[in-house]
Design a protein around this motif. Sequence first.
Motif, mmCIF file in Angstrom:
data_model
loop_
_atom_site.group_PDB
_atom_site.id
_atom_site.type_symbol
_atom_site.label_atom_id
_atom_site.label_comp_id
_atom_site.label_asym_id
_atom_site.label_seq_id
_atom_site.Cartn_x
_atom_site.Cartn_y
_atom_site.Cartn_z
ATOM 1 N N LEU A 111 0.778 -1.109 0.019
ATOM 2 C CA LEU A 111 0.046 0.050 0.038
ATOM 3 C C LEU A 111 1.319 1.045 0.186
ATOM 4 O O LEU A 111 0.598 2.215 -0.993
ATOM 5 N N THR A 157 -9.271 -0.010 7.142
ATOM 6 C CA THR A 157 -8.843 -0.712 6.464
ATOM 7 C C THR A 157 -7.054 -0.371 7.165
ATOM 8 O O THR A 157 -6.346 -1.064 7.118
ATOM 9 N N LEU A 209 -8.163 5.662 -0.289
ATOM 10 C CA LEU A 209 -6.461 5.008 -0.605
ATOM 11 C C LEU A 209 -5.810 6.521 -0.019
ATOM 12 O O LEU A 209 -4.593 5.585 0.807
ATOM 13 N N THR A 236 -6.242 6.201 4.015
ATOM 14 C CA THR A 236 -5.354 5.027 4.535
ATOM 15 C C THR A 236 -3.986 4.803 4.612
ATOM 16 O O THR A 236 -2.741 4.509 5.357
ATOM 17 N N ALA A 237 -2.975 5.693 3.534
ATOM 18 C CA ALA A 237 -1.754 5.900 3.120
ATOM 19 C C ALA A 237 -0.791 6.777 4.518
ATOM 20 O O ALA A 237 0.018 6.334 5.162
#
Lengths: 273, 267
Positions: free
Chosen positions: A17, B80, B140, B143-144
């Motif tokens: 990720l 997540t 995304l 989440t990062a």
Amino acid sequence: MTDRTENLVLVLPGLLLLALAFFVPIARMLVLSVEGEAGLTLTHFERFLSDPFYLSVLWRTVRLSLIITLICAAIGFPMAYIMAHVGPRLRLWLIVLVILPLMTSVVIRTFGWMVLLGRSGLIPEILRDLGLAERNFAIMRTEAAIVIGMVQVLLPFMTLSILGVITRIDRRLEEAARTMGCSFLGTLRTVVLPLAMPGIVAGSLLVFTLSASSFVTPNLLGGSRIQVLAASIYRSVTQTLDWPFAAAQAVILFAGVLLILIPYAQLTRRADG
Amino acid sequence: MVRAVPAWLRVGAWVFVALTALFLLAPLVVVVGVSVSESQFIAFPPDGLSLRWYREVLQSDRYLASAWISLRVALAVTVTACLIGGAAAIAIHRRTLPFSEAMATFFLSPLVLPTIIYAIGMLMLWSALFGPVSILTLWLGHTAITLPFVVRTTLAVLSESDPFLEEAAKTMGANRLQRLWLVVLPQCLPGLLAGGFFAFNISFDEAVLSLFLRRPDMTTLPVQIYGQLEFSPDPSVAAVSSIMIALTVFLIIVIDRMLGIQKFASN
């Protein structure tokens, strides 16, 4: 399955990720900054570095960030010292006092300052009533407004970073200095301050980085005429839609930040170990 | 003889703390004050007392749509970030993999890298590969940037846990999954919870990434507020902001009651 495989399975999603959704985008930005119609080019950098307007934006960013960092350190050190030395109940309240603004959206905090500093806001009004300011005095849309707002936004980072170091200082060192006849302020200056220095420096580097890269507060409090680097990047992306130029400006910011982050990483590692 | 701390210094310290408190809380107090005003215009101290702006917010499609997007993104990000970050922290803590130290630094790096640099890269990459941004991009991205918080709090909790517990479970015949589920997970639960609350709070309040990764029909609450502030703010902005402040206060109380906020404040 070995222990290694199990741990690899656990860590892999995170590694992927971060690599794909964090570092690849940054790499893409780096590439775009030197991408021209015919191969590699440095024109976007040249344009930035040869234009007096952008150089003044860069200089203002550095200058304001330095002022903001110094003020944060000057308030953050005594604040952290007091927090480390009061009783546990009061300390909890002071920590909440620091964390509540930290966890509140920057947009909301800036809104509060817009109301306070605005033309008919409380602060200019008080200054006028006290006779300290003229009738058409304004703080909004000045560099002073940016500094006031940014110090409030970044002070919690500085305070917590110094607090982490001060709480680990051996109290007996201070007591020893005091019993040897050193005054309270002398102890603060010759014992506590040098020992807290790693926290102050780490906090300063962090605050400087965050200050140099923020645009929400400077945009709203400084207006479009007082631009800082990050605000100029945001404008290039959303208004003029000049992405390669935005990327070049971001690379300049990135380079400055990296110069600061390398000593920061070394300092925090030493403080942890 | 130890010389006493002079009285003026003690008084000065209290005045200093009071002034700093005033400075830190002033913008929040002002926003809440404006939100209960009766007047059409933003004014502090407020004119009169009414909840009309709260009613306005709860009936506004614009705010409700933004709140719904913010909430969905924040919840998805929390789940997540906890799953991925928690698993990574467990693996890093065991130190059986090579480069454990380097991996810890790698996972914490989004903390120190300015979000604006990442935001512009994410926007450029996403547009080049997939075209217009979507709620997935925001998910995304958030989440990062929240992953490091979960990794950090979980690592902090694990470093204080009993390393022999897992070994004991192994000797008693627990398989890998049982060990993870019944021994390691309960051990790192406080860290995961704290990290999860931080992740939710950051995603819900974050403005920089959301300002870059937005579409006219996809704005989170902070972006909505920012847009209003740039053009024509009315007290309804203050009402939305006050609701968000209340949510933050609630989160802080929950973290403190469940885990003690001091533990996570100074590391």
